[in-house]
Design an enzyme around this catalytic site. Structure first.
Site, PDB file in Angstrom:
ATOM      1  N   CYS A  44       0.774  -1.216   0.142  1.00 52.69           N
ATOM      2  CA  CYS A  44      -0.039  -0.060  -0.028  1.00 52.69           C
ATOM      3  C   CYS A  44       0.879   1.382   0.045  1.00 52.69           C
ATOM      4  O   CYS A  44       0.437   2.240  -0.422  1.00 52.69           O
ATOM      5  CB  CYS A  44      -0.750   0.043   1.162  1.00 52.69           C
ATOM      6  SG  CYS A  44      -0.064   0.041   2.745  1.00 52.69           S
ATOM      7  N   HIS A 305      -1.646   0.928   7.142  1.00 52.50           N
ATOM      8  CA  HIS A 305      -1.945   1.384   5.840  1.00 52.50           C
ATOM      9  C   HIS A 305      -1.507   2.472   5.241  1.00 52.50           C
ATOM     10  O   HIS A 305      -1.851   3.538   6.185  1.00 52.50           O
ATOM     11  CB  HIS A 305      -3.637   0.850   5.772  1.00 52.50           C
ATOM     12  CG  HIS A 305      -4.110   0.861   4.498  1.00 52.50           C
ATOM     13  ND1 HIS A 305      -3.452   0.054   3.374  1.00 52.50           N
ATOM     14  CD2 HIS A 305      -5.407   1.266   3.760  1.00 52.50           C
ATOM     15  CE1 HIS A 305      -4.226   0.094   2.227  1.00 52.50           C
ATOM     16  NE2 HIS A 305      -5.237   0.674   2.526  1.00 52.50           N
ATOM     17  N   ASN A 326      -8.180   4.731  -1.894  1.00 49.69           N
ATOM     18  CA  ASN A 326      -7.673   3.481  -1.222  1.00 49.69           C
ATOM     19  C   ASN A 326      -7.048   2.601  -2.432  1.00 49.69           C
ATOM     20  O   ASN A 326      -7.229   3.017  -3.619  1.00 49.69           O
ATOM     21  CB  ASN A 326      -8.686   2.818  -0.596  1.00 49.69           C
ATOM     22  CG  ASN A 326      -8.221   1.691   0.530  1.00 49.69           C
ATOM     23  OD1 ASN A 326      -6.995   1.612   0.562  1.00 49.69           O
ATOM     24  ND2 ASN A 326      -8.962   0.955   1.200  1.00 49.69           N
TER      25      ASN A 326
END
Length: 372
Positions: A44, A305, A326
């Site tokens: 991520c 994250h 995201n």
């Protein structure tokens, strides 16, 4: 029985009257590239920061370019291997990383397009780094514990060979819009300057308006961050977005009140409102610097994250939420809002680890305090 019907009707009507399902409208909506999926990887940090750099390229040049996330990952694995071996295995070796790892990769290795380096080999269609991570770590551990008591000079070449097998060989030249580039000349074309980006955080265990190395597992490269009061931290995000700069965000998404499926993240005053808050406005907790620090030190807030803040929306009461891109794809069975999440100010205050921004996105008074 008839006498009970009317009061029951009033009760039901009252419940529906006070229930406020979210109705969001845009406030700030900055340019960003399409939502992608990191698939079965812990990358991520590269997807979010690469998306951030793509928006920076749009801001600087007007060009919408699909930049390779896995090129940065490929380069960073080599750095992680060096760190792990030199610390003789007494360090974390994982798929994780932070935003500054992408900045470091770009500074040292340039940029390439997704077309030039996808990181997919052997007809793969999705990313899965589980085998890559375990294979690399097992090999590194074997080199470290060599019975001969001496580190083999072959270990770095062995790492590169494994990365070539699992991710592909790094391109030294590629074509974009009919012109040939090296990774370095392509970076120059984008007008990105890696020295223009700074990481901002807010914790009470370090002096404000100075930089320090935050001790979290994925900070293997010991990147430093500027520490500011919580109000200043939020003002950095707001000032950036209000002036056309997007923001890279490192946060904790392990909370039950972070719901990609419902597309919202919030901190209810009463945790019993968690389920309700997925679809309706709830009263949120007031966040103080002291409570934020407590949550960090007891590991209720962890670094797990990274995402990309690209704008703001507001609900029907005028309350502002941050629009966050995201990297979990766009499947409507798994995510809402086409892969975007609307994050409340309370969540941003409590669960943020840090943000990465262009230094010109900082409020002028803060920029002066940080000597930037």
């Amino acid at each position: 029985m008839k006498k009970l019907i009317f009061p029951l009707f009033l009760l039901v009507s009252s419940t529906f009257a006070f229930a406020q399902e979210y109705k969001f409208t845009p406030v700030v909506d900055l340019d960003a590239t399409e939502v992608k999926s990191q698939d079965i990887t812990g990358t991520c940090w590269s997807f979010s920061t690469t998306s951030f750099l793509e928006s920076e390229i749009i801001r600087l040049t007007g060009k919408h370019i699909d930049v390779s996330e896995m090129y940065n990952v490929r380069n960073t694995y080599s750095k992680k291997a060096w760190n792990y071996v030199m610390r003789q295995g007494k360090a974390q070796f994982s798929q994780g990383g932070l935003a500054h790892d992408v900045i470091n990769s770009v500074k040292e290795n340039g940029l390439v397009t997704e077309e030039a380096f996808s990181g997919l080999v052997y007809d793969e269609t999705i990313y899965n780094h589980t085998e890559l991570e375990t294979t690399l770590k097992a090999m590194l551990d074997n080199f470290i514990t060599n019975p001969a008591g001496k580190l083999s000079p072959k270990w770095k070449a062995a790492v590169e060979n494994i990365l070539n097998v699992y991710l592909g060989e790094k391109p030294t030249e590629f074509t974009f819009e009919g012109k040939k580039y090296t990774p370095e000349s392509f970076l120059e074309m984008t007008k990105l300057n890696m020295d223009d980006y700074v990481t901002i955080t807010s914790f009470t265990h370090q002096p404000y308006y100075s930089s320090f190395v935050l001790n979290i597992p994925d900070n293997f490269s010991n990147g430093s961050m500027y520490n500011v009061p919580l109000n200043d931290f939020i003002s950095v995000i707001d000032n950036a977005l209000d002036n056309g700069f997007t923001v890279e965000w490192d946060t904790d998404v392990s909370e039950p009140t972070f719901s990609a499926k419902n597309g919202v993240a919030f901190i209810p005053q009463n945790m019993a409102d968690t389920q309700k808050g997925y679809t309706e406005i709830v009263t949120e907790k007031e966040i103080t610097p002291e409570f934020r620090q407590e949550e960090f030190e007891n590991f209720d807030t962890t670094d797990d994250h990274l995402m990309h803040i690209v704008g703001k929306v507001k609900d029907q009461n005028g309350t502002v939420y941050y629009k966050v891109k995201n990297s979990w794809g766009t499947n409507p069975n798994r995510v809402a809002n086409g892969g975007y999440i609307y994050v409340s100010k309370a969540y941003m205050q409590l669960k943020s680890i840090s943000v990465l921004v262009h230094k010109d996105a900082l409020p002028k008074s803060l920029k002066k305090k940080l000597s930037l």
